[in-house]
Write a protein that holds these residues in place. Structure first.
Motif, PDB file in Angstrom:
ATOM      1  N   UNK A  21     -23.276  35.087 109.387  1.00  0.00           N
ATOM      2  CA  UNK A  21     -24.169  36.434 109.373  1.00  0.00           C
ATOM      3  C   UNK A  21     -23.417  37.602 110.317  1.00  0.00           C
ATOM      4  N   UNK A  22     -22.614  37.327 111.608  1.00  0.00           N
ATOM      5  CA  UNK A  22     -22.529  38.472 112.249  1.00  0.00           C
ATOM      6  C   UNK A  22     -20.954  39.076 111.932  1.00  0.00           C
ATOM      7  N   UNK A  23     -19.763  38.551 110.587  1.00  0.00           N
ATOM      8  CA  UNK A  23     -18.968  38.982 110.943  1.00  0.00           C
ATOM      9  C   UNK A  23     -18.831  39.052 108.862  1.00  0.00           C
ATOM     10  N   UNK A  24     -19.893  38.677 108.243  1.00  0.00           N
ATOM     11  CA  UNK A  24     -19.686  39.157 107.342  1.00  0.00           C
ATOM     12  C   UNK A  24     -21.182  38.723 106.256  1.00  0.00           C
ATOM     13  N   UNK A  25     -22.081  39.519 106.834  1.00  0.00           N
ATOM     14  CA  UNK A  25     -23.349  39.757 106.277  1.00  0.00           C
ATOM     15  C   UNK A  25     -23.625  40.598 104.644  1.00  0.00           C
ATOM     16  N   UNK A  26     -22.472  40.699 104.562  1.00  0.00           N
ATOM     17  CA  UNK A  26     -22.037  41.721 103.101  1.00  0.00           C
ATOM     18  C   UNK A  26     -21.318  40.010 102.159  1.00  0.00           C
ATOM     19  N   UNK A  27     -21.273  40.259 102.645  1.00  0.00           N
ATOM     20  CA  UNK A  27     -20.707  38.985 101.897  1.00  0.00           C
ATOM     21  C   UNK A  27     -20.924  37.728 101.334  1.00  0.00           C
ATOM     22  N   UNK A  28     -20.687  37.324 100.407  1.00  0.00           N
ATOM     23  CA  UNK A  28     -20.974  35.262  99.724  1.00  0.00           C
ATOM     24  C   UNK A  28     -19.611  34.735 100.582  1.00  0.00           C
ATOM     25  N   UNK A  62     -12.339  24.630  96.051  1.00  0.00           N
ATOM     26  CA  UNK A  62     -12.960  25.690  96.630  1.00  0.00           C
ATOM     27  C   UNK A  62     -13.071  27.017  95.784  1.00  0.00           C
ATOM     28  N   UNK A  63     -12.196  27.234  94.881  1.00  0.00           N
ATOM     29  CA  UNK A  63     -11.729  28.745  93.857  1.00  0.00           C
ATOM     30  C   UNK A  63     -13.353  27.856  92.564  1.00  0.00           C
ATOM     31  N   UNK A  64     -13.237  26.355  91.549  1.00  0.00           N
ATOM     32  CA  UNK A  64     -14.027  26.302  91.285  1.00  0.00           C
ATOM     33  C   UNK A  64     -15.749  26.706  91.857  1.00  0.00           C
ATOM     34  N   UNK A  65     -16.201  26.615  92.737  1.00  0.00           N
ATOM     35  CA  UNK A  65     -17.731  26.728  92.723  1.00  0.00           C
ATOM     36  C   UNK A  65     -18.232  28.368  91.915  1.00  0.00           C
ATOM     37  N   UNK A  66     -19.577  28.398  91.822  1.00  0.00           N
ATOM     38  CA  UNK A  66     -19.361  29.578  91.960  1.00  0.00           C
ATOM     39  C   UNK A  66     -19.995  30.729  92.583  1.00  0.00           C
ATOM     40  N   UNK A  67     -19.369  31.188  91.858  1.00  0.00           N
ATOM     41  CA  UNK A  67     -19.314  33.215  92.635  1.00  0.00           C
ATOM     42  C   UNK A  67     -17.304  32.501  92.948  1.00  0.00           C
ATOM     43  N   UNK A  68     -16.715  31.611  93.298  1.00  0.00           N
ATOM     44  CA  UNK A  68     -14.563  31.268  93.209  1.00  0.00           C
ATOM     45  C   UNK A  68     -13.825  31.972  93.336  1.00  0.00           C
TER      46      UNK A  68
END
Length: 181
Positions: A21-28, A62-68
């Protein structure tokens, strides 16, 4: 999208939510916990060969997760994982940046020990272990490659010891009066 590789316990911690939340608020932020990656890092430190397929499988989890498929950066959220960063990068299906916290850990350690008076001459680099066992000898060459030529247990005895390293003490400590920030 940012990936986080850590231990299963680490990736579930609320502080990971706070940091996101602090360092990547605009990222999934996608997370994957892997005890197997800890084992691979320790095997490498012992000088044992590891299998590239194992790194690919861990990354795939990790990469197979939705959005990975959109991950461009993976945070190595375990102190062991920088030991196998090159293997992870080689196993990645595309260019991915890997980030670890070693510089932040060093800054925090320096800040916490800012009032400590350091000797004028650095002592030997020391690995501190939580418990004794003969298995630690297998780590000696790998630790020596990082300047950690001495191994001790929590009791302070210098001898063959085992268990996971509790801490690594750098061979060149900061001297009193240096800027620790």
């Amino acid at each position: 999208v940012i990936g986080v590789l850590g231990t299963e316990a680490t990736v579930r911690q609320p502080y990971v939510d706070r940091l996101s939340a602090q360092f990547a608020p605009d990222c999934r932020v996608l997370r994957h916990g892997s005890a197997e990656l800890v084992d691979l890092a320790e095997a490498k430190l012992r000088g044992e060969a590891t299998d590239a397929a194992q790194y690919r499988r861990i990354l795939d989890d990790l990469l197979r997760q939705p959005g990975g498929e959109r991950i461009d950066t993976i945070v190595l959220a375990c102190t062991h994982f920088p030991l196998v960063e090159a293997e992870l990068a080689a196993a990645a299906p595309r260019p991915i940046a890997f980030v670890d916290g070693k510089e932040g850990i060093a800054r925090r350690t320096a800040w916490l020990t800012r009032d400590h008076r350091w000797p004028d001459e650095a002592g030997p680099g020391t690995a501190v272990f939580t418990r004794w066992s003969p298995m630690v000898e297998a780590y000696r060459p790998g630790l020596a490659a990082f300047g950690l030529d001495r191994m001790i247990g929590l009791s302070g005895e210098s001898r063959s010891c085992g268990g996971l390293p509790l801490a690594f003490v750098a061979p060149h400590p900061l001297k009193s009066g240096q800027d620790h920030r």
